[in-house]
Design a protein around this motif. Structure first.
Motif: not given
Lengths: 336, 316
Positions: B164-167, B171-174
């Motif tokens: 959730f931090e890097n990819e 990130q967008r999904l988060k």
């Protein structure tokens, strides 16, 4: 003294052992967005635990993170509202996409532009005005307002020097429809200006006292307003040919300004490449006219004509202060 | 006399193209149109829950549970809608426009992609982001025999996992999940009303969704000790296809209105320690009115009357 310190420490230790701790230790601090009640844990997960005892691991992870989030929220300023304690949340930190684009400011109408330029300020009109005749309050505008009084009169004065057989009721009604139509046209012009379309000339606006210039313009327009664009319209005897009407063609010199030619060619290319929707003007026009026709028929069927037998003959006051409409493009705001 | 209504050289001809922009005819329709216009501070996003052509028990139960989590800002569609969101968005966009909704969850079940759920959002009634998730393991709310949270309460959102931090995709999904589940933006929150926690954890391409109910226990201090109880639904998702907005569009969608930004306060700044520093502009001080040290000997005696009073006090 030492006893006292010891007893205080003991009490504190007892209290702590009675309740579980609210302290949580994390290597990297959580990224907390209190406005969204959101906490993001950047610490690496324990992959082995997650695979073997998934639900237990997840619940302990969630508990710790929730505790940290709650600790943060409990630090926020609180107030009492209707017996419950509420915390004041800060604005959300995480930027989320909007649902719809940011609203654009409403484009100014021509009148608003002019008023701004001249420093004319809006006078707030009262919603209702006192009517001495009926001894009651009436709306300043709209339904049941005095504006429409002329249309509801059972008797109308025939102005002096007017044709006594002229339909004064029909005249008033027509004047009203034309005022409405003018307003609608101006609204359209405002929309056209705002959407950067070509704003055509207004043609001829209605005036009570048309000037010579106005009349000649009207004449030329009327002559041209035939299916054959005035080709077969007869001219009056001794009528001078009309000057300065229609578009003037301009021819550029064969050799000359290269930059102008380049821009003209590029303009053509960009027009060709533009993939905008093309509006079938004829079709839209037809539709509009059909609707208008239907509307007219509807109103005619709803309102049968009134009896117009009684007419008084008192001269109608005519506005002398009406601005004389010139031939220019200026805004004509004559009072009716 | 007049040429607006009847003249042949009709200026309206030029406006024919504009004529579709008609004024609303009734106040009610005007209000309705205004409610749908874009605003500076936006409404809470509404979510649509859509069943696909064929849905399995798991998928329809997931949609029902998610609808429960998202209520009251949600619409559940009772009929089937045969569509493939990742291939053709037109019917989705149509539904978004009709319902004035900008979030959706679509569930379907196919041989190729069993137990499929697509989560997405719209910007200006056009699809912005879509993520397809496969349901690997599912345990519905009914299977947890515990009390649920009260309807419409704002949930706490927790995210864990390095992805959730890097990819970028995660990130967008988060961001999408925050958008989907955060509920209304509020100024005040009732402290006792924090009762629902959503946890999203990701590891090795799997996303684990867990729902908990908060129990506040005494801790000996003002802040309570938190204990959690699982209330479901608990879902293990696997990431499938995605269709994310281009950076350009995404940036455009994230624009913040100028009016919403806080105004800069002049002459006040903060140092690195967080203390407030201000510059104050003052007038020149009038030294004649300066109050110096008070001494008994310098006290002015205005009248004898006052002296007598003082003496009287001393006698008492």
């Amino acid at each position: 003294m030492a006893d006292l310190v010891e007893s205080v420490l003991q009490k504190a230790a007892e209290k702590e052992s009675k309740y579980k701790s609210i302290e949580v230790h994390k290597d990297i601090d959580l990224d907390i967005d209190a406005g969204n009640l959101l906490a993001v844990d950047p610490n690496p997960l324990d992959a082995k635990k997650l695979r073997e005892k998934r639900d237990e691991y997840l619940i302990s992870l969630a508990r710790d993170n929730t505790q940290l989030l709650i600790n943060r929220i409990w630090e926020l300023p609180v107030e009492r509202v209707e017996g419950t304690i509420v915390a004041k949340l800060p604005a959300p930190k995480t930027i989320l996409p909007r649902e719809k684009p940011i609203p654009k400011p409403k484009p100014e109408t021509k009148w608003q532009q002019y008023a701004k330029l001249k420093g004319i300020q809006n006078k707030k009109k009262a919603r209702k005005v006192w009517d001495d005749e009926i001894k009651d309050w009436r709306p300043t505008w709209g339904y049941q307002s005095r504006v429409n009084d002329e249309l509801n009169e059972w008797v109308l004065e025939v102005p002096a020097n007017a044709d006594p057989y002229e339909d004064q009721f029909g005249k008033a009604k027509k004047a009203k429809t034309e005022r409405v139509a003018k307003n609608e046209l101006q609204r359209m012009r405002n929309i056209a200006r705002a959407s950067k379309l070509k704003v055509p000339g207004v043609g001829l606006t209605p005036t009570d006292t048309p000037s010579k210039d106005h009349l000649s313009k009207a004449l030329t327009l009327a002559k041209k307003s035939t299916a054959s664009v005035g080709k077969f319209t007869d001219s009056l005897p001794k009528e001078k040919p009309v000057k300065n009407t229609g578009k003037k063609r301009k021819f550029e010199p064969n050799v000359g300004d290269m930059s102008k030619e380049k821009s003209a060619q590029l303009d053509i290319l960009s027009k060709m490449a533009k993939a905008g929707p093309t509006v079938n003007v004829t079709k839209a026009m037809k539709q509009h006219m059909l609707e208008e026709e239907q509307q007219r028929q509807k109103t005619n069927s709803e309102r049968p004509k009134k009896a117009k037998s009684i007419k008084k003959s008192i001269k109608r006051k005519q506005g002398k202060d009406t601005k004389r409409g010139g031939g220019g493009k200026g805004k004509r705001r004559g009072r009716k | 006399m007049n040429h607006f209504m009847s003249s042949g050289c009709h200026p309206l001809k030029c406006y024919a193209a504009l004529y579709c922009r008609r004024k609303p005819k009734t106040q009610r329709s005007k209000r309705y149109l205004e409610s749908r216009e874009s605003k500076l501070t936006e409404n809470t996003k509404t979510a649509m829950f859509i069943r696909g052509g064929r849905t399995s028990e798991v998928v329809s139960q997931t949609l029902k549970d998610m609808y429960f989590l998202k209520k009251p800002d949600a619409v559940m569609f009772q009929k089937k809608n045969i569509m493939r969101p990742l291939e053709d968005q037109t019917s989705l966009e149509f539904l978004s426009d009709r319902n004035d909704a900008s979030l959706f969850m679509f569930g379907s079940h196919q041989k190729k992609r069993p137990n499929n759920v697509v989560i997405g959002r719209f910007f200006d009634f056009h699809v912005l982001d879509m993520v397809e998730l496969g349901i690997e393991k599912y345990k519905s709310m009914q299977e947890f025999h515990v009390g649920k949270f009260s309807l419409g309460s704002k949930p706490c959102l927790l995210f864990a996992g390095e992805a959730f931090e890097n990819e970028p995709e995660y990130q967008r999904l988060k961001n999408l999940l925050i958008d989907f589940f955060r509920g209304p933006v509020i100024e005040n929150i009732r402290l006792a009303g924090l009762e629902h926690v959503l946890l999203f954890t990701t590891l090795d391409g799997k996303i684990y969704l867990r729902n908990y109910k908060v129990q506040m226990k005494k801790s000996g201090s003002r802040t309570p000790r938190i204990e959690l109880e699982e209330i479901g639904p608990s879902v293990d998702f696997s990431m499938r296809r995605t269709r994310l907005a281009s950076d350009d569009l995404y940036k455009r969608a994230r624009q913040q209105p100028k009016q919403a930004k806080p105004k800069k306060v002049k002459n006040i700044n903060r140092d690195p320690f967080g203390s407030k520093l201000g510059r104050i502009h003052m007038e020149k001080q009038d030294l004649d009115k300066l109050q110096t040290r008070k001494m008994k000997g310098l006290k002015r005696k205005t009248s004898d009357n006052t002296d007598k009073k003082v003496e009287a006090k001393k006698v008492r």
